[in-house]
Design an enzyme around this catalytic site. Structure first.
Site, PDB file in Angstrom:
ATOM      1  N   MET A  57       0.850  -1.310  -0.264  1.00  0.00           N
ATOM      2  CA  MET A  57      -0.071   0.201  -0.037  1.00  0.00           C
ATOM      3  C   MET A  57       0.823   1.165   0.042  1.00  0.00           C
ATOM      4  SD  MET A  57      -2.784  -1.626   0.074  1.00  0.00           S
ATOM      5  CE  MET A  57      -3.305  -3.057   0.569  1.00  0.00           C
ATOM      6  N   LEU A 113       4.263  -6.373   3.911  1.00  0.00           N
ATOM      7  CA  LEU A 113       5.649  -6.084   3.695  1.00  0.00           C
ATOM      8  C   LEU A 113       6.159  -6.206   2.147  1.00  0.00           C
ATOM      9  CD1 LEU A 113       6.911  -8.262   6.735  1.00  0.00           C
ATOM     10  CD2 LEU A 113       6.695  -5.765   6.419  1.00  0.00           C
ATOM     11  N   GLU A 114       6.039  -5.005   1.403  1.00  0.00           N
ATOM     12  CA  GLU A 114       6.026  -4.845   0.131  1.00  0.00           C
ATOM     13  C   GLU A 114       7.854  -4.933  -0.413  1.00  0.00           C
ATOM     14  OE1 GLU A 114       3.813  -1.655  -1.603  1.00  0.00           O
ATOM     15  OE2 GLU A 114       2.069  -2.279  -0.310  1.00  0.00           O
ATOM     16  N   ASN A 115       8.595  -4.996   0.707  1.00  0.00           N
ATOM     17  CA  ASN A 115       9.961  -5.307   0.194  1.00  0.00           C
ATOM     18  C   ASN A 115      10.480  -6.365   0.786  1.00  0.00           C
ATOM     19  OD1 ASN A 115      10.310  -2.330  -0.473  1.00  0.00           O
ATOM     20  ND2 ASN A 115       9.665  -1.875   1.376  1.00  0.00           N
ATOM     21  N   GLN A 129      -2.889  -7.488  -3.989  1.00  0.00           N
ATOM     22  CA  GLN A 129      -2.965  -5.940  -4.603  1.00  0.00           C
ATOM     23  C   GLN A 129      -2.949  -6.217  -6.182  1.00  0.00           C
ATOM     24  OE1 GLN A 129      -0.376  -3.066  -2.838  1.00  0.00           O
ATOM     25  NE2 GLN A 129       0.032  -4.206  -1.072  1.00  0.00           N
TER      26      GLN A 129
END
Length: 571
Positions: A1, A396-398, A455
């Site tokens: 996000m 956690l997008e990393n 997403q």
């Protein structure tokens, strides 16, 4: 996000380029079903199982080596690693007969893997597969020309992707005179069969590998129920609190082994999965603990259409793995902690769940060892105790470590109990394959997982479960990518569709509420589909998610009003 809207990253550009190349590869790949081999056919490939290292094989830029694990048959397999502009191609010249038909095959695992042949004198062919955590067979056929006596067989990966593994490569057909490997013999019966896990509707099995086997059949109460290429399987569709007997056989081109010893697995009496008393179909919305131009809200302002409210975000502390949460009272117009806590209780009294989301686009929480896993569990549980949160969302997008994130969430579950809500919001690339860490984590904790709301935006084009490339912003993108999770091991009740609430909420991938509703109908009932239609329906699909309740409010709740009504009306 995104804490700030509309921030497309380099990842999206790279995959848009990759998708174009993939589409080209798909358009020229010669996929075919292999014809049965005749009694006189042989495997014309030398060192087909890499038992003699890389003898007879040539790999570009030193990209290839042999490894003892994982292997499909025998004791070694090829591992080839793409790097830079090298796609890790390994080749062998194979002797063939003119005017003859051959079946080209290989078993692959790991990153994107391609198998093909050139120099046929007719039509050169190839086939490929996305990354896989277990061995998968590639197969196609080709015919040699009138003067063709040698062809070049190749494998390769894809630029910037993970290493691939290949084993038991074959060119079955008339003997070309090159002296290929000997024909296989029927493998021995598997040993070491055991029950590795159970739920109320499934039993997971594992066993020891069998030399020379290319696959395994699983039997339940004497009847074959599935075939796999690896040494584990999960048998689903079982009744709760019921005992079943299981056996396994090993297979290859020569035939099927005798059955293994029998083991008994008993399903649990629970329903499985986390989530307490959620409705069958639910809507999740992220509530922003910051002001980025969207409508500033108190939790009490969030519409009743939302069943799960994810408070965004908890942040990393100086202690590895630990997180903290601080209400942005100043940015939220003086919203106090006491008001916030009271609003959480009020939402819960109305039957809603309020959870804390960890990470986000700028989040840097790292759970990479046992100590940080413990710190994560302890700190999240402390937030639950302090604010009254019902659980946690992993956003956690990393990247994350599947082993230790699973450990952390199981530790949290042990503290919080069966009512714990655990949700996840991976990016599309994170759920393209069960080998990806996010997907692994979801499967590892399937018995306590509430829902995965991937997403479906800020993505670019991606592969669907049918191997075709789909562009974001379409109903096909939603349904074909959801199919990967639904057929990859998650329960339909653990799958939701994550979309932006408006065009301002994301850099790309917005679809109208009508498209969201159509995708839900397609997956649950097989209606209102686009060009992609799933092979079966998933009536228990959990629902939908949006980023964010604030951006939804900025558009007059134009997302939650129609989508919420549609989700809650699903059968």
């Amino acid at each position: 996000m995104h804490r700030a809207p509309g921030i497309p990253g380099h990842r999206r550009r790279r995959f848009a380029a990759w998708s174009a190349a993939t589409a080209l590869a798909l358009s020229v790949a010669g996929l075919a079903t292999a014809a049965p081999a005749s009694a006189a056919d042989v495997n014309n490939v030398k060192n087909a199982g890499f038992e003699s290292g890389l003898a007879n094989w040539t790999c570009t830029a030193g990209s290839g080596t042999t490894v003892s694990s994982p292997v499909h048959g025998g004791t070694t397999a090829l591992k080839a690693t793409p790097a830079g502009q090298d796609n890790a191609q390994c080749t062998q010249a194979v002797a063939v007969k003119p005017n003859s038909t051959y079946t080209l095959g290989a078993w692959v695992q790991g990153g994107y893997a391609y198998l093909g042949v050139t120099g046929t004198g007719t039509t050169d062919v190839s086939t490929w597969t996305p990354d896989s955590t277990s061995w998968k067979q590639l197969s196609t056929t080709f015919t040699t020309g009138a003067s063709t006596t040698s062809v070049t067989v190749y494998t390769h990966g894809w630029y910037g992707q993970a290493a691939y593994y290949a084993d038991d490569i074959s060119v079955h057909g008339p003997d070309g005179g090159g002296g290929g490997d000997p024909a296989p013999t029927v493998p021995a019966a598997p040993t070491g069969l055991s029950v590795s896990g159970t739920t109320s509707s499934s039993v997971s099995l594992s066993w020891s590998p069998v030399s020379g086997a290319t696959g395994y059949n699983v039997y339940r109460n004497g009847t074959k129920v599935t075939a796999v290429t690896g040494t584990s399987a999960t048998v689903t569709g079982l009744s709760a609190a019921t005992s079943y007997s299981f056996q396994v056989t090993a297979t290859n081109a020569a035939g099927e082994s005798a059955k293994s010893a029998t083991v008994t697995g008993t399903t649990s009496s629970g329903t499985g999965g986390g989530g307490g008393t959620l409705p069958k179909h639910a809507v999740t919305g992220y509530w922003q603990n910051f002001n980025n131009g969207a409508t500033v809200q108190k939790l009490s302002d969030v519409p009743s259409a939302y069943d799960i409210i994810a408070v965004a975000f908890a942040d990393a502390t100086s202690t590895p793995g630990a997180v903290s949460f601080t209400l942005d009272s100043a940015g939220l117009g003086g919203y106090t902690v006491d008001q916030f806590k009271a609003d959480i209780k009020a939402k819960q009294a109305a039957g809603k769940k309020v959870i804390v989301s960890v990470g986000g686009e700028k989040g840097s929480v790292s759970v990479s060892d046992a100590a940080s896993a413990t710190n994560f569990a302890n700190s999240v549980y402390a937030l639950m105790q302090t604010y009254g949160f019902d659980g946690v969302d992993i956003d956690l997008e990393n990247g994350l470590n599947a082993t230790y994130m699973t450990q952390a969430l199981r530790a949290l579950s042990a503290k919080a109990g069966s009512s714990l809500i655990i949700t996840m919001a991976p990016q599309t690339i994170d759920m393209q394959s069960t080998s990806n860490a996010y997907f692994q984590t979801a499967l590892n904790m399937k018995d306590i997982l509430t829902v995965v709301n991937m997403q479906y935006y800020n993505s670019g084009s991606m592969l669907g479960c049918d191997g075709k490339v789909y562009s974001q912003g379409t109903v096909d993108f939603l349904t074909a990518l959801a199919c990967i999770q639904l057929e990859g091991g998650l329960s339909p009740s653990q799958v939701g569709l994550g979309l932006p609430a408006s065009t301002r909420a994301a850099g790309g991938g917005y679809v109208s509420p009508t498209v969201v509703d159509n995708a839900l109908d397609c997956l649950t009932a097989g209606t209102n589909c686009g060009t992609f239609k799933p092979s079966r329906t998933y009536p228990a699909l959990r629902g939908a998610m949006t980023w964010s309740t604030n951006w939804d409010a900025a558009s007059g709740n134009a997302w939650s009003t129609p989508v919420g009504a549609h989700v809650h009306a699903l059968p």
